[in-house]
Design a protein around this motif. Structure first.
Motif, PDB file in Angstrom:
ATOM      1  N   MET A   1      41.124  83.762  59.152  1.00 55.18           N
ATOM      2  CA  MET A   1      42.261  83.144  58.498  1.00 55.18           C
ATOM      3  C   MET A   1      43.273  82.739  59.571  1.00 55.18           C
ATOM      4  N   THR A   2      43.909  81.600  59.365  1.00 49.39           N
ATOM      5  CA  THR A   2      44.846  81.068  60.356  1.00 49.39           C
ATOM      6  C   THR A   2      46.284  81.163  59.849  1.00 49.39           C
ATOM      7  N   LEU A   3      47.216  80.881  60.748  1.00 46.62           N
ATOM      8  CA  LEU A   3      48.626  80.874  60.359  1.00 46.62           C
ATOM      9  C   LEU A   3      48.914  79.761  59.359  1.00 46.62           C
ATOM     10  N   GLU A   4      48.190  78.651  59.462  1.00 48.31           N
ATOM     11  CA  GLU A   4      48.356  77.557  58.492  1.00 48.31           C
ATOM     12  C   GLU A   4      47.974  78.025  57.089  1.00 48.31           C
ATOM     13  N   GLU A   5      46.881  78.779  56.996  1.00 51.97           N
ATOM     14  CA  GLU A   5      46.452  79.296  55.693  1.00 51.97           C
ATOM     15  C   GLU A   5      47.468  80.289  55.156  1.00 51.97           C
ATOM     16  N   LEU A   6      48.053  81.093  56.035  1.00 49.07           N
ATOM     17  CA  LEU A   6      49.111  82.013  55.620  1.00 49.07           C
ATOM     18  C   LEU A   6      50.286  81.230  55.078  1.00 49.07           C
ATOM     19  N   LYS A   7      50.704  80.216  55.807  1.00 45.67           N
ATOM     20  CA  LYS A   7      51.858  79.401  55.431  1.00 45.67           C
ATOM     21  C   LYS A   7      51.654  78.725  54.073  1.00 45.67           C
ATOM     22  N   ASP A   8      50.410  78.317  53.784  1.00 49.90           N
ATOM     23  CA  ASP A   8      50.104  77.564  52.562  1.00 49.90           C
ATOM     24  C   ASP A   8      49.770  78.443  51.362  1.00 49.90           C
ATOM     25  N   SER A   9      49.832  79.773  51.514  1.00 50.45           N
ATOM     26  CA  SER A   9      49.481  80.643  50.391  1.00 50.45           C
ATOM     27  C   SER A   9      50.684  81.464  49.947  1.00 50.45           C
ATOM     28  N   ASP A  10      50.500  82.197  48.868  1.00 51.24           N
ATOM     29  CA  ASP A  10      51.519  83.152  48.440  1.00 51.24           C
ATOM     30  C   ASP A  10      51.385  84.362  49.344  1.00 51.24           C
ATOM     31  N   PHE A  11      52.506  84.862  49.827  1.00 52.86           N
ATOM     32  CA  PHE A  11      52.455  85.989  50.756  1.00 52.86           C
ATOM     33  C   PHE A  11      53.703  86.852  50.630  1.00 52.86           C
ATOM     34  N   VAL A  12      53.609  88.036  51.182  1.00 51.53           N
ATOM     35  CA  VAL A  12      54.771  88.902  51.373  1.00 51.53           C
ATOM     36  C   VAL A  12      54.876  89.160  52.863  1.00 51.53           C
ATOM     37  N   VAL A  13      56.082  89.426  53.316  1.00 50.20           N
ATOM     38  CA  VAL A  13      56.287  89.623  54.748  1.00 50.20           C
ATOM     39  C   VAL A  13      57.052  90.929  54.983  1.00 50.20           C
ATOM     40  N   GLY A  14      56.708  91.605  56.058  1.00 51.55           N
ATOM     41  CA  GLY A  14      57.349  92.873  56.395  1.00 51.55           C
ATOM     42  C   GLY A  14      56.405  94.045  56.155  1.00 51.55           C
ATOM     43  N   MET A  15      56.652  95.115  56.867  1.00 49.85           N
ATOM     44  CA  MET A  15      55.784  96.293  56.793  1.00 49.85           C
ATOM     45  C   MET A  15      55.728  96.897  55.389  1.00 49.85           C
ATOM     46  N   LYS A  16      56.881  97.148  54.800  1.00 40.46           N
ATOM     47  CA  LYS A  16      56.902  97.816  53.495  1.00 40.46           C
ATOM     48  C   LYS A  16      56.269  96.963  52.405  1.00 40.46           C
ATOM     49  N   GLU A  17      56.600  95.686  52.394  1.00 40.26           N
ATOM     50  CA  GLU A  17      56.019  94.792  51.391  1.00 40.26           C
ATOM     51  C   GLU A  17      54.505  94.662  51.578  1.00 40.26           C
ATOM     52  N   THR A  18      54.076  94.623  52.824  1.00 38.50           N
ATOM     53  CA  THR A  18      52.642  94.529  53.113  1.00 38.50           C
ATOM     54  C   THR A  18      51.925  95.797  52.665  1.00 38.50           C
ATOM     55  N   GLU A  19      52.504  96.964  52.977  1.00 37.16           N
ATOM     56  CA  GLU A  19      51.917  98.238  52.527  1.00 37.16           C
ATOM     57  C   GLU A  19      51.812  98.271  51.005  1.00 37.16           C
ATOM     58  N   ARG A  20      52.862  97.830  50.336  1.00 38.38           N
ATOM     59  CA  ARG A  20      52.880  97.824  48.866  1.00 38.38           C
ATOM     60  C   ARG A  20      51.781  96.917  48.317  1.00 38.38           C
TER      61      ARG A  20
END
Length: 83
Positions: A1-20
């Motif tokens: 997966m690339t940064l472009e795919e990250l940018k174009d999808s729904d995501f959460v950012v940050g350690m706590k949100e990622t863990e959740r």
């Protein structure tokens, strides 16, 4: 997966949100910064392995933050599953 795919999808950012997102099984992939401190990245990596979620560690905190559209560095981000 690339940064472009990250940018174009729904995501959460940050350690706590990622863990959740991992705990709730909402993450389809996780970006962990290559320059992230091991005491921060190790728990995320093991959570990804336990949940069978791919962990991408090819990008820096600055690159992940920029891809997420924030003005600060980000140690982690999770791409959310499509609903």
């Amino acid at each position: 997966m690339t940064l472009e795919e990250l940018k174009d999808s729904d995501f959460v950012v940050g350690m706590k949100e990622t863990e959740r997102a991992i705990e709730k099984r909402e993450a389809s992939a996780v970006f962990i910064a290559s320059d992230c401190d091991e005491r921060i990245s190790a728990p995320l990596l093991s959570a990804c392995q336990a949940s069978d979620i791919p962990a991408i560690q090819e990008f820096t905190k600055k690159e992940i933050g920029r891809a997420c559209g924030i003005k600060v560095k980000a140690a982690a981000a999770a791409v959310l599953r499509k609903r």
